[in-house]
Structure formats: structure tokens, C-alpha cells
Design a protein around this motif. Structure first.
Motif, short mmCIF file in Angstrom:
data_model
loop_
_atom_site.label_atom_id
_atom_site.label_comp_id
_atom_site.label_asym_id
_atom_site.label_seq_id
_atom_site.Cartn_x
_atom_site.Cartn_y
_atom_site.Cartn_z
N UNK A 203 0.84 -1.20 0.00
CA UNK A 203 0.00 0.00 0.00
C UNK A 203 0.87 1.25 0.00
N UNK A 204 1.89 1.29 0.84
CA UNK A 204 2.84 2.40 0.91
C UNK A 204 4.22 1.81 1.18
N UNK A 205 5.08 1.87 0.19
CA UNK A 205 6.40 1.24 0.31
C UNK A 205 7.28 2.02 1.27
N UNK A 206 8.05 1.27 2.09
CA UNK A 206 9.02 1.86 3.00
C UNK A 206 10.44 1.48 2.54
N UNK A 207 11.42 2.19 3.08
CA UNK A 207 12.80 1.89 2.73
C UNK A 207 13.16 0.46 3.12
#
Length: 306
Positions: A203-207
Motif C-alpha cells: 500500500x505504501x512502500x518503505x525503505x
């Protein structure tokens, strides 16, 4: 002969067993050891059709394959035919043995026995065969790079396996759980994993989501995996984007100002006038030219000579 009952209007117990067995022999009765057998592709499988009782010496035995388009013979007139020709044999009295099962053999099979000399002259049993097919290497799609905070979809598909494959995803060789909250390593990730379709949606990519991903397709016959692919996650450089836009705007302004100055100084209009300064020369006074029929040949009039 007339049967004479003993005391209390009853017959001896052994006699009743023999008497009942006599009428049981007059009926053909079938049974099977396994109504839903399964095997892996290219292996051997037996479809058991056992005759429990029969009095006819040479009963007619038939096997039919039942699919959506209707039944078809696979054993008729003491010969194997149809899809199973050269791949199956009959083991006496009526068991069908498939020596090299393929995925197309998955179907229902009906064993039919007809015994004309029996009082109940017909019986049948239906066997549901499943031939399991190992999955082939699935086709995997992993985005190469994704900005932080954006969504991303990883897909995995395999269509050869039977039963239908289920899918697992791995990050850096560690299985990704269906629920991120069930693992401390994926607790902060926001994704949904569909084991039936093989999709992994962030849904929302993180590092922290950057890494090597690969997929596994599996069923009861085995599994297959696709090669690992790397997904990079990068930060969006807002300052750099703004500076780039400003540079483009400044360059466009300089070009526009340069064009306007050129027009004001007449660089473009001077070229237009220079092209229109040519005048057609007029005929000389007192000179007349007369053209003859030959191209390029002319002579002076008498007035010119004078």
C-alpha cells in the motif's frame, strides 16, 4: 423338493445361510477399494472394479470415461481403446490399470458388468480419478525501483499445475506471512498477500521493503520457484525537482527574450525585404527583338540597325 420345517416352524440356521447365498449368487454385485484414487503424472494407477458375486461364466465388462462432453469407451469388446489405448490393461476380472497416467486422464470412470445368467444382470460403480501435475516455474513480475510512500504490486502466475497452485512470496529467502502483524520482521509493513492469485500489494512502500523477492507456486504434486528479483526503494528529491523546474523555466525565458530582441532589431524582417528587392529589367529603348522558330535564335529589327 418341498421344504419341511422343523419344530416351532423354523428351519436349521445353516440351511438358511445356504438358502440366502443361493439367491445372492443370482445377482451380480460390484465393489471398489477406492472410489477417489489419485496419482502423480506419468505414474501407475489402478481403478479397482471387484466382482463380489456372479453366476454368469463370461460376463460383459466395459469401462467408460465420463467428462462434460459425455461418456466414451476406454474398454470395450475386451480391448482398451480411446485415450487409454497402449497405456492401460485389464487385470482380471475387471480392474483397469493405467500404466502411464497423464493430466488428461483426470475424470470419472464407470465400470459396468452385464451378467445375462444372473437374476440381477447388471451392476456398475463410478470411480473419480485425479492425476496431479507438478507446477512449472511461475512467471514473476517485481518492480525494479519504487519511491518511498508509493504503492507497488508484485505478481506471480503458473497455469500448468493441477490441482490449481497456491502461491508464497519470499523476501531475502524468508517467507512473507499472509498477515504482516504475525511476524515482528514485517510488523511495520503495509501489504496484502493473495495466496490464490499470487499478488503481493504494497500500500505504501518503505525503505525497509527493499530487497530480493521471489515466488513459489505449490500444490499436492510439488512446487516450483522463479528466480529472485531485486526491488529498490528510493527517496523523492523534492529540492532537486524544484531546481530542475526553475532551470527549465529560466532557459525558456532566455530563448523567448532572444527571439523578441531579434525581431525588434529587424533581423528577420531584413531577410524578407532582401528577398523582394529584385526587379525585372525593362526593355531597352529603341531595341526590338524578334524571336524565330529556333529556340534561342533571334535577330534585330531594321530600326535597331539604323
Amino acid at each position: 423338493n418341498q421344504l419341511t420345517p422343523l419344530h416351532n416352524n423354523a428351519y436349521p440356521l445353516p440351511f438358511l445361510f445356504v438358502f440366502a447365498g443361493y439367491f445372492n449368487v443370482l445377482a451380480v454385485v460390484l465393489r471398489t477399494n477406492n472410489e477417489s484414487p489419485w496419482t502423480d503424472e506419468f505414474d501407475k494407477i489402478e481403478l479397482s472394479c471387484l466382482i463380489e458375486s456372479i453366476s454368469t461364466l463370461n460376463p460383459r465388462i466395459e469401462w467408460k470415461k465420463i467428462k462434460n462432453e459425455g461418456p466414451s469407451y476406454v474398454y470395450f469388446d475386451k480391448k482398451v481403446s480411446g485415450d487409454l489405448e497402449n497405456r492401460a490393461v485389464i487385470r482380471e476380472p475387471a480392474t483397469l490399470v493405467i500404466t502411464n497416467a497423464t493430466r488428461s486422464d483426470t475424470a470419472k470412470y464407470r465400470c459396468e458388468v452385464t451378467a445375462p445368467d444372473d437374476q440381477k444382470s447388471f451392476d456398475e460403480i463410478v470411480i473419480d480419478l485425479t492425476v496431479r501435475v507438478k507446477p512449472v516455474m511461475p512467471k514473476c513480475s517485481v518492480p525494479k525501483s519504487v519511491p518511498v510512500g508509493k504503492s507497488a504490486e508484485l505478481s506471480c502466475l503458473e497455469e500448468e499445475g493441477f490441482p490449481k497452485s497456491q502461491y508464497q512470496w519470499f523476501k531475502n529467502k524468508e517467507e512473507i506471512p499472509d498477515d504482516p502483524k504475525s511476524s515482528s520482521k514485517f510488523l511495520n509493513s503495509s501489504y496484502t498477500l493473495n495466496a490464490d492469485s499470487g499478488t503481493l500489494n504494497f500500500i505504501a512502500v518503505r525503505k525497509e521493503d527493499a530487497g530480493e523477492y521471489h515466488c513459489r507456486a505449490k500444490n499436492d504434486a510439488g512446487y516450483a520457484e522463479c528466480p529472485a528479483q531485486t526491488m529498490e526503494v528510493y527517496d523523492i528529491d523534492i529540492v532537486g525537482i524544484i531546481l530542475g523546474v526553475l532551470v527549465v523555466v529560466v532557459v525558456l525565458l532566455c530563448i523567448t527574450v532572444g527571439i523578441c530582441c531579434a525581431y525588434k532589431k529587424g533581423y528577420f524582417s531584413g531577410q524578407k525585404q532582401a528577398g523582394n528587392n529584385y526587379k525585372v529589367p525593362s526593355k531597352g529603348d529603341g531595341v526590338d527583338y524578334v524571336r524565330t522558330d529556333d529556340e534561342g535564335d533571334f535577330r534585330h529589327k531594321s530600326s535597331f540597325v539604323i
